[in-house]
Design a protein around this motif. Structure first.
Motif, PDB file in Angstrom:
ATOM      1  N   ARG A  80       0.856  -1.190   0.000  1.00  8.41           N
ATOM      2  CA  ARG A  80       0.000   0.000   0.000  1.00  8.41           C
ATOM      3  C   ARG A  80       0.889   1.236   0.000  1.00  8.41           C
ATOM      4  N   ARG A  81       0.657   2.160  -0.916  1.00  7.25           N
ATOM      5  CA  ARG A  81       1.522   3.325  -1.073  1.00  7.25           C
ATOM      6  C   ARG A  81       0.817   4.581  -0.585  1.00  7.25           C
ATOM      7  N   ILE A  82       1.475   5.278   0.322  1.00  7.79           N
ATOM      8  CA  ILE A  82       0.957   6.525   0.867  1.00  7.79           C
ATOM      9  C   ILE A  82       1.976   7.604   0.547  1.00  7.79           C
ATOM     10  N   PRO A 137      -2.064   3.211   9.395  1.00  6.60           N
ATOM     11  CA  PRO A 137      -3.219   3.618   8.578  1.00  6.60           C
ATOM     12  C   PRO A 137      -4.414   2.717   8.848  1.00  6.60           C
ATOM     13  N   VAL A 228       3.077  -1.511   3.762  1.00  5.89           N
ATOM     14  CA  VAL A 228       2.807  -0.089   3.527  1.00  5.89           C
ATOM     15  C   VAL A 228       4.132   0.599   3.242  1.00  5.89           C
ATOM     16  N   TRP A 230       5.410   4.629   3.031  1.00  6.97           N
ATOM     17  CA  TRP A 230       5.183   6.075   3.088  1.00  6.97           C
ATOM     18  C   TRP A 230       6.305   6.765   2.327  1.00  6.97           C
ATOM     19  N   SER A 234       6.221  12.807  -2.847  1.00  9.38           N
ATOM     20  CA  SER A 234       5.078  12.673  -3.740  1.00  9.38           C
ATOM     21  C   SER A 234       5.289  13.580  -4.927  1.00  9.38           C
TER      22      SER A 234
END
Length: 249
Positions: A80-82, A137, A228, A230, A234
């Protein structure tokens, strides 16, 4: 030059080259029946040949980049990419990382190791002091988690130096998953895990500049899969980074 103007220029050059080939009685593969007598025609043919070679190299590079993006997407499909930094949680008191799991889970967090594991070489984890946690998360199952900060570029373009990964210590590591392993010579590293002959594991970097590591049976341990990631960069998407030489061991 805009994309439209570049496309129009390439189209004109291609059409001109085809017209020259037709006038010279050239073949479909670009070879001419004989050398042109007109020096201007010879120069035009030479420039067309250079343009076609460059266009071929660009097409090969585009196909290679597409294959890399596909491989990275397949490798990281369970991660999962945040695209922001994790929210930090301060524990009541600092202490060894191994003693933090129960208290951190009670507050919906995971202990964070700041020693820079993964992506290059690493060290042992659980005896390290811990003075920060990360908030988990939503949507994660109940489990023991540890957050680790990535250092190095061996897992680009999926993981960047400075990213934080969350490892599920209670989950099995399926073949092909991105996971953290404890290697007897390299410490704790994050790699793609593949099965090898004889029951050993192959720990593979996504950056081709880094050779794979072999993990013989019983010589190390898989801590767990990365669930995950983080990333505070971005806007720095998962485009393949330019490979460089790996550091000396």
């Amino acid at each position: 030059m805009s994309d439209r103007h570049e496309w129009e220029r390439d189209a004109v050059v291609w059409l001109a080259g085809r017209a020259i080939e037709a006038a010279m009685g050239g073949m479909a593969d670009g070879t001419a029946a004989g050398p042109p007598d007109d020096p201007r025609l010879a120069r035009a043919m030479g420039r067309f040949a250079v343009w076609r070679a460059e266009a071929g190299r660009e097409a090969d590079a585009a196909r290679f980049a597409a294959r890399v993006r596909g491989a990275v997407a397949a490798s990281g499909r369970s991660v999962r990419r945040i695209d922001q930094a994790p929210e930090l949680v301060r524990p009541d008191a600092p202490g060894p990382l191994a003693a933090m799991f129960a208290a951190a889970r009670h507050r919906g967090a995971a202990p964070l190791a700041e020693l820079g594991v993964a992506a290059g070489t690493g060290r042992e984890l659980f005896d390290e002091p811990c003075d920060a946690w990360v908030a988990l998360p939503d949507g994660l199952p109940a489990a023991r988690y540890v957050a680790l900060r990535v250092v190095g570029d061996s897992m680009t373009p999926l993981l960047h130096s400075g990213d934080v990964v969350l490892v599920d210590l209670d989950a099995a590591v399926p073949p092909g998953a991105i996971a953290v392993a404890r290697h007897p010579d390299h410490g704790s590293v994050v790699k793609r895990v593949l099965r090898a002959d004889g029951g050993s594991l192959r720990l593979v970097s996504l950056n081709p500049a880094y050779p794979p590591l072999e993990l013989p049976p019983g010589a190390g341990a898989l801590l767990g899969p990365v669930v995950v990631r983080w990333c505070a960069h971005s806007g720095a998407d998962d485009r393949p980074a330019k490979p460089r030489l790996a550091p000396r061991p």
